[in-house]
Design a protein around this motif. Structure first.
Motif, PDB file in Angstrom:
ATOM      1  N   LEU A 157       0.836  -1.205   0.000  1.00  0.00           N
ATOM      2  CA  LEU A 157       0.000   0.000   0.000  1.00  0.00           C
ATOM      3  C   LEU A 157       0.871   1.256   0.000  1.00  0.00           C
ATOM      4  O   LEU A 157       0.614   2.187  -0.764  1.00  0.00           O
ATOM      5  CB  LEU A 157      -0.949   0.006   1.197  1.00  0.00           C
ATOM      6  CG  LEU A 157      -1.843   1.251   1.325  1.00  0.00           C
ATOM      7  CD1 LEU A 157      -2.694   1.450   0.071  1.00  0.00           C
ATOM      8  CD2 LEU A 157      -2.709   1.153   2.564  1.00  0.00           C
ATOM      9  N   ILE A 158       1.905   1.283   0.816  1.00  0.00           N
ATOM     10  CA  ILE A 158       2.815   2.438   0.819  1.00  0.00           C
ATOM     11  C   ILE A 158       3.400   2.649  -0.580  1.00  0.00           C
ATOM     12  O   ILE A 158       3.517   3.777  -1.055  1.00  0.00           O
ATOM     13  CB  ILE A 158       3.948   2.247   1.855  1.00  0.00           C
ATOM     14  CG1 ILE A 158       3.377   2.258   3.273  1.00  0.00           C
ATOM     15  CG2 ILE A 158       5.019   3.327   1.687  1.00  0.00           C
ATOM     16  CD1 ILE A 158       4.377   1.850   4.346  1.00  0.00           C
ATOM     17  N   ASN A 159       3.732   1.556  -1.248  1.00  0.00           N
ATOM     18  CA  ASN A 159       4.380   1.629  -2.560  1.00  0.00           C
ATOM     19  C   ASN A 159       3.415   1.901  -3.712  1.00  0.00           C
ATOM     20  O   ASN A 159       3.797   1.759  -4.875  1.00  0.00           O
ATOM     21  CB  ASN A 159       5.178   0.352  -2.820  1.00  0.00           C
ATOM     22  CG  ASN A 159       6.433   0.292  -1.995  1.00  0.00           C
ATOM     23  OD1 ASN A 159       6.910   1.298  -1.480  1.00  0.00           O
ATOM     24  ND2 ASN A 159       6.980  -0.902  -1.842  1.00  0.00           N
ATOM     25  N   THR A 160       2.190   2.323  -3.400  1.00  0.00           N
ATOM     26  CA  THR A 160       1.298   2.758  -4.471  1.00  0.00           C
ATOM     27  C   THR A 160       1.658   4.168  -4.934  1.00  0.00           C
ATOM     28  O   THR A 160       1.057   4.690  -5.863  1.00  0.00           O
ATOM     29  CB  THR A 160      -0.194   2.705  -4.045  1.00  0.00           C
ATOM     30  OG1 THR A 160      -0.374   3.479  -2.863  1.00  0.00           O
ATOM     31  CG2 THR A 160      -0.647   1.268  -3.840  1.00  0.00           C
ATOM     32  N   ARG A 161       2.657   4.762  -4.286  1.00  0.00           N
ATOM     33  CA  ARG A 161       3.272   6.015  -4.767  1.00  0.00           C
ATOM     34  C   ARG A 161       4.711   5.682  -5.113  1.00  0.00           C
ATOM     35  O   ARG A 161       5.413   5.067  -4.310  1.00  0.00           O
ATOM     36  CB  ARG A 161       3.246   7.100  -3.692  1.00  0.00           C
ATOM     37  CG  ARG A 161       1.920   7.737  -3.511  1.00  0.00           C
ATOM     38  CD  ARG A 161       2.022   8.968  -2.649  1.00  0.00           C
ATOM     39  NE  ARG A 161       2.305   8.599  -1.273  1.00  0.00           N
ATOM     40  CZ  ARG A 161       1.749   9.169  -0.217  1.00  0.00           C
ATOM     41  NH1 ARG A 161       0.888  10.134  -0.369  1.00  0.00           N
ATOM     42  NH2 ARG A 161       2.052   8.786   0.992  1.00  0.00           N
ATOM     43  N   TRP A 162       5.154   6.097  -6.282  1.00  0.00           N
ATOM     44  CA  TRP A 162       6.524   5.840  -6.695  1.00  0.00           C
ATOM     45  C   TRP A 162       6.967   6.910  -7.684  1.00  0.00           C
ATOM     46  O   TRP A 162       6.197   7.755  -8.099  1.00  0.00           O
ATOM     47  CB  TRP A 162       6.659   4.431  -7.289  1.00  0.00           C
ATOM     48  CG  TRP A 162       6.019   4.234  -8.631  1.00  0.00           C
ATOM     49  CD1 TRP A 162       6.644   4.290  -9.842  1.00  0.00           C
ATOM     50  CD2 TRP A 162       4.647   3.956  -8.908  1.00  0.00           C
ATOM     51  NE1 TRP A 162       5.734   4.059 -10.850  1.00  0.00           N
ATOM     52  CE2 TRP A 162       4.510   3.855 -10.305  1.00  0.00           C
ATOM     53  CE3 TRP A 162       3.522   3.795  -8.107  1.00  0.00           C
ATOM     54  CZ2 TRP A 162       3.290   3.588 -10.912  1.00  0.00           C
ATOM     55  CZ3 TRP A 162       2.299   3.530  -8.721  1.00  0.00           C
ATOM     56  CH2 TRP A 162       2.207   3.432 -10.106  1.00  0.00           C
ATOM     57  N   ARG A 163       8.225   6.870  -8.028  1.00  0.00           N
ATOM     58  CA  ARG A 163       8.810   7.844  -8.946  1.00  0.00           C
ATOM     59  C   ARG A 163       9.254   7.105 -10.207  1.00  0.00           C
ATOM     60  O   ARG A 163       9.894   6.063 -10.128  1.00  0.00           O
ATOM     61  CB  ARG A 163       9.997   8.521  -8.270  1.00  0.00           C
ATOM     62  CG  ARG A 163      10.505   9.729  -9.020  1.00  0.00           C
ATOM     63  CD  ARG A 163      11.452  10.558  -8.171  1.00  0.00           C
ATOM     64  NE  ARG A 163      10.676  11.221  -7.111  1.00  0.00           N
ATOM     65  CZ  ARG A 163      11.128  11.408  -5.875  1.00  0.00           C
ATOM     66  NH1 ARG A 163      12.317  11.018  -5.533  1.00  0.00           N
ATOM     67  NH2 ARG A 163      10.379  12.022  -4.985  1.00  0.00           N
ATOM     68  N   HIS A 164       8.914   7.680 -11.360  1.00  0.00           N
ATOM     69  CA  HIS A 164       9.303   7.090 -12.646  1.00  0.00           C
ATOM     70  C   HIS A 164       9.819   8.201 -13.551  1.00  0.00           C
ATOM     71  O   HIS A 164       9.068   9.135 -13.873  1.00  0.00           O
ATOM     72  CB  HIS A 164       8.101   6.389 -13.281  1.00  0.00           C
ATOM     73  CG  HIS A 164       8.411   5.674 -14.547  1.00  0.00           C
ATOM     74  ND1 HIS A 164       9.193   4.539 -14.584  1.00  0.00           N
ATOM     75  CD2 HIS A 164       8.055   5.933 -15.823  1.00  0.00           C
ATOM     76  CE1 HIS A 164       9.298   4.128 -15.832  1.00  0.00           C
ATOM     77  NE2 HIS A 164       8.618   4.957 -16.601  1.00  0.00           N
ATOM     78  N   HIS A 165      11.090   8.110 -13.914  1.00  0.00           N
ATOM     79  CA  HIS A 165      11.739   9.134 -14.749  1.00  0.00           C
ATOM     80  C   HIS A 165      11.510  10.534 -14.199  1.00  0.00           C
ATOM     81  O   HIS A 165      11.166  11.472 -14.920  1.00  0.00           O
ATOM     82  CB  HIS A 165      11.267   9.052 -16.196  1.00  0.00           C
ATOM     83  CG  HIS A 165      11.612   7.765 -16.881  1.00  0.00           C
ATOM     84  ND1 HIS A 165      12.909   7.329 -17.028  1.00  0.00           N
ATOM     85  CD2 HIS A 165      10.822   6.809 -17.410  1.00  0.00           C
ATOM     86  CE1 HIS A 165      12.908   6.165 -17.649  1.00  0.00           C
ATOM     87  NE2 HIS A 165      11.657   5.820 -17.882  1.00  0.00           N
ATOM     88  N   GLY A 166      11.662  10.682 -12.883  1.00  0.00           N
ATOM     89  CA  GLY A 166      11.556  11.981 -12.227  1.00  0.00           C
ATOM     90  C   GLY A 166      10.143  12.442 -11.923  1.00  0.00           C
ATOM     91  O   GLY A 166       9.958  13.473 -11.289  1.00  0.00           O
ATOM     92  N   ALA A 167       9.141  11.700 -12.380  1.00  0.00           N
ATOM     93  CA  ALA A 167       7.742  12.088 -12.125  1.00  0.00           C
ATOM     94  C   ALA A 167       7.184  11.242 -10.980  1.00  0.00           C
ATOM     95  O   ALA A 167       7.377  10.030 -10.944  1.00  0.00           O
ATOM     96  CB  ALA A 167       6.904  11.886 -13.379  1.00  0.00           C
ATOM     97  N   ASP A 168       6.495  11.894 -10.056  1.00  0.00           N
ATOM     98  CA  ASP A 168       5.842  11.186  -8.955  1.00  0.00           C
ATOM     99  C   ASP A 168       4.499  10.656  -9.441  1.00  0.00           C
ATOM    100  O   ASP A 168       3.702  11.408 -10.001  1.00  0.00           O
ATOM    101  CB  ASP A 168       5.644  12.108  -7.758  1.00  0.00           C
ATOM    102  CG  ASP A 168       6.970  12.462  -7.086  1.00  0.00           C
ATOM    103  OD1 ASP A 168       7.918  11.665  -7.182  1.00  0.00           O
ATOM    104  OD2 ASP A 168       7.047  13.541  -6.467  1.00  0.00           O
ATOM    105  N   LEU A 169       4.269   9.357  -9.225  1.00  0.00           N
ATOM    106  CA  LEU A 169       3.031   8.708  -9.639  1.00  0.00           C
ATOM    107  C   LEU A 169       2.299   8.169  -8.421  1.00  0.00           C
ATOM    108  O   LEU A 169       2.919   7.813  -7.417  1.00  0.00           O
ATOM    109  CB  LEU A 169       3.342   7.567 -10.614  1.00  0.00           C
ATOM    110  CG  LEU A 169       4.092   7.972 -11.883  1.00  0.00           C
ATOM    111  CD1 LEU A 169       4.462   6.756 -12.698  1.00  0.00           C
ATOM    112  CD2 LEU A 169       3.252   8.926 -12.714  1.00  0.00           C
ATOM    113  N   ASP A 170       0.978   8.110  -8.514  1.00  0.00           N
ATOM    114  CA  ASP A 170       0.143   7.636  -7.419  1.00  0.00           C
ATOM    115  C   ASP A 170      -0.957   6.755  -7.995  1.00  0.00           C
ATOM    116  O   ASP A 170      -1.866   7.236  -8.666  1.00  0.00           O
ATOM    117  CB  ASP A 170      -0.461   8.842  -6.682  1.00  0.00           C
ATOM    118  CG  ASP A 170      -1.291   8.445  -5.477  1.00  0.00           C
ATOM    119  OD1 ASP A 170      -1.588   7.236  -5.294  1.00  0.00           O
ATOM    120  OD2 ASP A 170      -1.644   9.344  -4.709  1.00  0.00           O
TER     121      ASP A 170
END
Length: 178
Positions: A17-30
């Protein structure tokens, strides 16, 4: 965001659940930003509860914030965890000589959030400091490692980047040395 491929799946429920937010190529995703993403997470975590609804998403984002606060040691985190736990009550009973458990919820929309926070309690009982943030500075993912030896969320991603950086630091001459 439907069908979005996210990194580091397969961690215990609280960490997932915590990892439903991550960073991909400098963009924060949720992933929980949309109901489609919520549906994906519920399915991936084996909690398909029927129609995906906004109150479930709101409860999960509240639980995720509480979990992040607890893992990072923020003030008020314990109260936030307890607020989610107050939404359910585990009742144990005997059935034909076997111990069983049934959970009663104040509101069924809180089931996935409550289960994730209970997962956190179970993990901390196994290893108090077992949930840790990846050692790669630009990574925002967490992992569970009861041994305390793991440093990165994944060896193939963040671990290799860190090792490559250390290698270059040791073996590539600085511009002033050339």
């Amino acid at each position: 965001m439907e069908g979005m491929r996210r990194p580091l799946t397969g961690e215990p429920l609280a960490v997932d659940l915590i990892n439903t937010r991550w960073r991909h190529h400098g963009a924060d995703l949720d992933l929980l930003e949309t109901l489609d993403g919520l549906g994906q997470w519920l399915e991936e975590s084996g909690q398909d509860l029927g129609p995906v609804r906004e109150p479930v998403r709101a409860a999960l984002t509240q639980a995720r914030d509480a979990l992040c606060g607890a893992v990072e040691g923020r003030p008020g985190a314990e109260e936030a965890i307890n607020a989610v736990l107050a939404r359910g009550l585990a009742v144990r009973y005997l059935d034909k000589g076997r111990t069983m458990e049934r959970v009663l919820f104040t509101d069924d929309d809180w089931q996935p959030a409550w289960r994730a926070v209970v997962s956190y309690l179970d993990l901390t009982a196994l290893a108090a400091d077992g949930i840790r943030r990846c050692g790669e500075p630009d990574c925002v993912l967490y992992f569970f490692d009861p041994s305390g030896r793991r440093r990165w969320c994944s060896m193939s991603g963040c671990g290799n980047r860190a090792k490559g950086r250390r290698f270059r630091t040791r073996h590539v001459p600085a511009a002033s040395d050339r």
